[in-house]
Design a protein around this motif. Structure first.
Motif, PDB file in Angstrom:
ATOM      1  N   ILE A 141       0.825  -1.208   0.000  1.00  0.00           N
ATOM      2  CA  ILE A 141       0.000   0.000   0.000  1.00  0.00           C
ATOM      3  C   ILE A 141       0.860   1.258   0.000  1.00  0.00           C
ATOM      4  O   ILE A 141       0.558   2.233   0.672  1.00  0.00           O
ATOM      5  N   ALA A 142       1.929   1.218  -0.784  1.00  0.00           N
ATOM      6  CA  ALA A 142       2.835   2.363  -0.870  1.00  0.00           C
ATOM      7  C   ALA A 142       2.053   3.627  -1.209  1.00  0.00           C
ATOM      8  O   ALA A 142       1.185   3.633  -2.073  1.00  0.00           O
ATOM      9  N   LYS A 143       2.340   4.663  -0.492  1.00  0.00           N
ATOM     10  CA  LYS A 143       1.735   5.979  -0.662  1.00  0.00           C
ATOM     11  C   LYS A 143       0.226   6.003  -0.369  1.00  0.00           C
ATOM     12  O   LYS A 143      -0.439   6.977  -0.651  1.00  0.00           O
ATOM     13  N   CYS A 144      -0.302   4.947   0.198  1.00  0.00           N
ATOM     14  CA  CYS A 144      -1.727   4.909   0.532  1.00  0.00           C
ATOM     15  C   CYS A 144      -2.087   6.033   1.498  1.00  0.00           C
ATOM     16  O   CYS A 144      -3.077   6.720   1.323  1.00  0.00           O
ATOM     17  N   PHE A 145      -1.270   6.222   2.524  1.00  0.00           N
ATOM     18  CA  PHE A 145      -1.598   7.230   3.527  1.00  0.00           C
ATOM     19  C   PHE A 145      -1.555   8.635   2.945  1.00  0.00           C
ATOM     20  O   PHE A 145      -2.273   9.515   3.401  1.00  0.00           O
TER      21      PHE A 145
END
Length: 81
Positions: free
Chosen positions: A52-56
């Motif tokens: 979930i890279a860059k999800c936040f």
């Protein structure tokens, strides 16, 4: 920040899925591997590994803040962090 984390974490940890392991206090990659091993031995063959890279960075932070039950002054601080 540590004080806020210690105040909010118990409530939110109790809401999370018990079988998730990423970035959870007291859980490690070894715990996840052990869970996978136990599941395979029970005949369960579905394991989800999500990156979930860059999800936040893309999540709706106002929505997240609306779910936190705390004083508005603390919400302002959280938003700034």
């Amino acid at each position: 920040e540590a004080l806020v984390k210690s105040a909010l974490e118990p409530e939110w940890e109790s809401r999370f899925e018990g079988t998730s392991y990423g970035f959870r206090p007291g859980r490690s990659a070894q715990d996840a591997i052990s869970r996978i091993y136990l599941s395979i031995n029970k005949g369960e063959y579905y394991v989800l590994d999500a990156d979930i890279a860059k999800c936040f960075d893309r999540i709706n932070h106002d929505y997240l803040l609306s779910k936190i039950h705390c004083p508005s002054s603390l919400k302002r601080d959280l938003k700034q962090w």
